[in-house]
Design an enzyme around this catalytic site. Structure first.
Site, PDB file in Angstrom:
ATOM      1  N   SER A  25       0.835  -1.212   0.000  1.00  0.00           N
ATOM      2  CA  SER A  25       0.000   0.000   0.000  1.00  0.00           C
ATOM      3  C   SER A  25       0.870   1.262   0.000  1.00  0.00           C
ATOM      4  O   SER A  25       0.393   2.350  -0.311  1.00  0.00           O
ATOM      5  CB  SER A  25      -0.936   0.016   1.214  1.00  0.00           C
ATOM      6  OG  SER A  25      -0.195   0.141   2.404  1.00  0.00           O
ATOM      7  N   HIS A  26       2.150   1.129   0.379  1.00  0.00           N
ATOM      8  CA  HIS A  26       3.059   2.274   0.366  1.00  0.00           C
ATOM      9  C   HIS A  26       4.312   1.979  -0.451  1.00  0.00           C
ATOM     10  O   HIS A  26       5.346   2.592  -0.262  1.00  0.00           O
ATOM     11  CB  HIS A  26       3.393   2.726   1.788  1.00  0.00           C
ATOM     12  CG  HIS A  26       2.217   3.363   2.446  1.00  0.00           C
ATOM     13  ND1 HIS A  26       1.179   2.625   2.979  1.00  0.00           N
ATOM     14  CD2 HIS A  26       1.867   4.656   2.591  1.00  0.00           C
ATOM     15  CE1 HIS A  26       0.257   3.437   3.442  1.00  0.00           C
ATOM     16  NE2 HIS A  26       0.641   4.671   3.226  1.00  0.00           N
ATOM     17  N   LEU A  36       5.631   4.306   7.618  1.00  0.00           N
ATOM     18  CA  LEU A  36       6.380   5.009   8.658  1.00  0.00           C
ATOM     19  C   LEU A  36       7.492   4.170   9.296  1.00  0.00           C
ATOM     20  O   LEU A  36       8.458   4.718   9.833  1.00  0.00           O
ATOM     21  CB  LEU A  36       5.372   5.467   9.725  1.00  0.00           C
ATOM     22  CG  LEU A  36       5.616   6.786  10.407  1.00  0.00           C
ATOM     23  CD1 LEU A  36       5.787   7.923   9.412  1.00  0.00           C
ATOM     24  CD2 LEU A  36       4.484   7.100  11.372  1.00  0.00           C
ATOM     25  N   ASP A  88      -6.259   1.659   2.294  1.00  0.00           N
ATOM     26  CA  ASP A  88      -7.054   0.439   2.406  1.00  0.00           C
ATOM     27  C   ASP A  88      -8.532   0.719   2.133  1.00  0.00           C
ATOM     28  O   ASP A  88      -9.253  -0.155   1.649  1.00  0.00           O
ATOM     29  CB  ASP A  88      -6.873  -0.184   3.796  1.00  0.00           C
ATOM     30  CG  ASP A  88      -5.496  -0.814   3.949  1.00  0.00           C
ATOM     31  OD1 ASP A  88      -4.936  -1.252   2.932  1.00  0.00           O
ATOM     32  OD2 ASP A  88      -4.983  -0.846   5.079  1.00  0.00           O
TER      33      ASP A  88
HETATM   34  P1  NDP Z   1      -1.991  -2.603   9.746  1.00  0.00           P
HETATM   35  O1  NDP Z   1      -3.297  -2.485  10.449  1.00  0.00           O
HETATM   36  O2  NDP Z   1      -1.918  -3.460   8.546  1.00  0.00           O
HETATM   37  O3  NDP Z   1      -0.885  -3.107  10.767  1.00  0.00           O
HETATM   38  C1  NDP Z   1      -0.620  -2.384  11.943  1.00  0.00           C
HETATM   39  C2  NDP Z   1       0.442  -3.103  12.779  1.00  0.00           C
HETATM   40  O4  NDP Z   1      -0.137  -4.266  13.349  1.00  0.00           O
HETATM   41  C3  NDP Z   1       1.637  -3.561  11.948  1.00  0.00           C
HETATM   42  O5  NDP Z   1       2.797  -3.377  12.695  1.00  0.00           O
HETATM   43  C4  NDP Z   1       1.347  -5.018  11.698  1.00  0.00           C
HETATM   44  O6  NDP Z   1       2.502  -5.790  11.501  1.00  0.00           O
HETATM   45  C5  NDP Z   1       0.646  -5.409  12.981  1.00  0.00           C
HETATM   46  N1  NDP Z   1      -0.270  -6.529  12.798  1.00  0.00           N
HETATM   47  C6  NDP Z   1      -1.048  -6.793  11.732  1.00  0.00           C
HETATM   48  N2  NDP Z   1      -1.776  -7.897  11.950  1.00  0.00           N
HETATM   49  C7  NDP Z   1      -1.447  -8.347  13.176  1.00  0.00           C
HETATM   50  C8  NDP Z   1      -1.840  -9.470  13.968  1.00  0.00           C
HETATM   51  N3  NDP Z   1      -2.740 -10.344  13.543  1.00  0.00           N
HETATM   52  N4  NDP Z   1      -1.271  -9.623  15.175  1.00  0.00           N
HETATM   53  C9  NDP Z   1      -0.359  -8.731  15.635  1.00  0.00           C
HETATM   54  N5  NDP Z   1       0.054  -7.657  14.942  1.00  0.00           N
HETATM   55  C10 NDP Z   1      -0.483  -7.464  13.722  1.00  0.00           C
HETATM   56  O7  NDP Z   1      -1.449  -1.135   9.370  1.00  0.00           O
HETATM   57  P2  NDP Z   1      -2.257   0.171   8.962  1.00  0.00           P
HETATM   58  O8  NDP Z   1      -3.275  -0.237   7.945  1.00  0.00           O
HETATM   59  O9  NDP Z   1      -2.743   0.853  10.175  1.00  0.00           O
HETATM   60  O10 NDP Z   1      -1.118   1.039   8.261  1.00  0.00           O
HETATM   61  C11 NDP Z   1      -0.568   0.596   7.023  1.00  0.00           C
HETATM   62  C12 NDP Z   1       0.569   1.491   6.600  1.00  0.00           C
HETATM   63  O11 NDP Z   1       0.062   2.754   6.224  1.00  0.00           O
HETATM   64  C13 NDP Z   1       1.643   1.769   7.653  1.00  0.00           C
HETATM   65  O12 NDP Z   1       2.902   1.481   7.084  1.00  0.00           O
HETATM   66  C14 NDP Z   1       1.524   3.273   7.931  1.00  0.00           C
HETATM   67  O13 NDP Z   1       2.742   3.907   8.248  1.00  0.00           O
HETATM   68  C15 NDP Z   1       0.988   3.747   6.614  1.00  0.00           C
HETATM   69  N6  NDP Z   1       0.341   5.057   6.724  1.00  0.00           N
HETATM   70  C16 NDP Z   1       1.009   6.157   6.286  1.00  0.00           C
HETATM   71  C17 NDP Z   1       0.443   7.410   6.384  1.00  0.00           C
HETATM   72  C18 NDP Z   1       1.198   8.618   5.959  1.00  0.00           C
HETATM   73  O14 NDP Z   1       0.677   9.722   6.079  1.00  0.00           O
HETATM   74  N7  NDP Z   1       2.411   8.502   5.451  1.00  0.00           N
HETATM   75  C19 NDP Z   1      -0.921   7.598   6.918  1.00  0.00           C
HETATM   76  C20 NDP Z   1      -1.505   6.368   7.407  1.00  0.00           C
HETATM   77  C21 NDP Z   1      -0.907   5.134   7.296  1.00  0.00           C
HETATM   78  P3  NDP Z   1       3.252  -5.794  10.072  1.00  0.00           P
HETATM   79  O15 NDP Z   1       4.065  -4.534  10.054  1.00  0.00           O
HETATM   80  O16 NDP Z   1       4.066  -7.026  10.109  1.00  0.00           O
HETATM   81  O17 NDP Z   1       2.204  -5.790   9.007  1.00  0.00           O
END
Ligand code: NDP
Length: 316
Positions: free
Chosen positions: A27-28, A104, A168
């Site tokens: 996604s990024h 991030l 997403d």
């Molecule tokens: P997710 O909800 O996919 O994941 C959040 C965290 O939870 C991650 O560290 C992930 O690990 C972990 N995780 C996922 N599933 C599980 C599980 N079943 N058990 C335990 N831990 C789990 O991320 P988001 O959708 O919230 O964010 C996605 C990306 O979007 C991020 O990289 C974020 O930085 C980026 N983003 C950037 C923005 C910007 O302005 N630049 C704004 C908003 C979001 P893992 O890392 O291994 O997947």
């Protein structure tokens, strides 16, 4: 570079996108290249900006990204930030006038690889309503954290403080899927899990109800009030069609766990002890696992559709 980046900026952003893609953070990853290009072409961001770094206090670095991408300011300020963290035990980097379109975790993992603990937050554009509110004020405001471990790669988590990242929501809309119940509000302020209704004048909600909303509030204060940048709700790119970023701020806190730690158990060993306890208690997935699995395997070929799109972004 063809769309207005200096070679220095292009190199950093290309490495950022390619690393996210390789790590499975699609996604990024390369998918975002079209958004970088449209934002650059709109004139909203300066791809040639040269950040100005200021030694603000013994434990405080300020960076003016000069309307460029935050990753460039971070790259320029990182050596001074690390030096201050090692000297003082802790140091803060406050970046203003910056744009962030990346994952991030890439901003904190390098510090943990140097034995440091790092936390970063970034605000964006108003797409998240406050708790019990009816219209967007917060950005999706992600938080990323990294700590060294005793037995390998750093522990890293990286998450938006909204129920879903905006990317997403767009993916769900394109795929015709609903989001989980309670994900957002429609334009009338009514609860919905329809991504189209959220994107069409509605709003996402913070994760975790009022507790998550407080975290998003903190991110706004750390990224805007502290650094001297826009709150997410103050961003107005309406005069720049194609702009996909907020001109906001980012804060990074770096801690040296070795400071004054003689006689104490080393932090990396303690982190590993905690992770082992989580696994022993039944947690099968430790945050950051996706990137570790991806890195342990040969790189997958680029999706042909993504490759075709990348080629189409090149000037004729
Ligand atoms: P997710 O909800 O996919 O994941 C959040 C965290 O939870 C991650 O560290 C992930 O690990 C972990 N995780 C996922 N599933 C599980 C599980 N079943 N058990 C335990 N831990 C789990 O991320 P988001 O959708 O919230 O964010 C996605 C990306 O979007 C991020 O990289 C974020 O930085 C980026 N983003 C950037 C923005 C910007 O302005 N630049 C704004 C908003 C979001 P893992 O890392 O291994 O997947």
């Amino acid at each position: 570079m063809a769309h207005g980046c200096s070679p220095h900026v292009a190199t950093i952003l290309a490495a950022n996108c390619a690393t996210a893609e390789r790590d499975g953070s699609t996604s990024h990853g390369l998918f975002r290249m079209r958004h970088y290009v449209s934002t650059l072409r709109s004139g909203w961001v300066d791809g040639r900006a040269e950040p100005v770094i200021a030694d603000a206090a013994p434990g405080f670095v300020r960076a003016d990204a000069k309307n460029g991408f935050a990753q460039i300011a971070l790259a320029e300020a990182a050596p001074l930030l690390v030096q201050k963290a090692r000297t003082n035990g802790i140091a803060v980097l406050a970046i203003r006038q910056s744009h962030h379109l990346g994952a991030l975790y890439l901003d904190v993992e390098p510090f943990a690889l140097q034995g440091l603990v790092a936390l970063t937050v970034v605000n964006s554009i108003a797409v998240v309503a406050p708790h019990a509110g009816s219209r967007a004020v917060y950005g999706t405001n992600p938080i990323a954290f990294a700590a060294p471990t005793a037995d390998g790669a750093p522990l890293v988590f990286d998450q938006a403080t909204s129920t879903a990242a905006l990317g997403d929501v767009r993916v769900a809309q394109q795929a015709g899927h609903d989001l989980p119940y309670g994900a957002g509000l429609d334009r009338a302020g009514q609860p919905t899990n329809d991504p189209a209704a959220i994107l069409d004048g509605g709003a996402l909600l913070p994760f975790g109800g009022y507790k998550g909303a407080a975290i998003s509030l903190m991110v706004e204060i750390l990224c805007a009030a502290l650094v001297g940048a826009n709150f997410s709700f103050e961003v107005d790119s309406s005069a720049y069609p194609g702009a996909k970023t907020g001109c906001t701020g980012q804060t990074i806190i770096v801690i040296d766990p070795a400071a004054g730690s003689d006689g104490l158990a080393p932090l990396p060993a303690r982190v590993s002890t905690l992770v082992a306890a989580l696994q022993d208690a039944g947690q099968t997935y430790i945050p950051g696992g996706r990137r570790l699995i991806a890195r342990s395997q040969p790189s997958a070929p680029i999706d042909p559709a993504v490759w075709t799109e990348l080629r189409s972004l090149l000037p004729a």
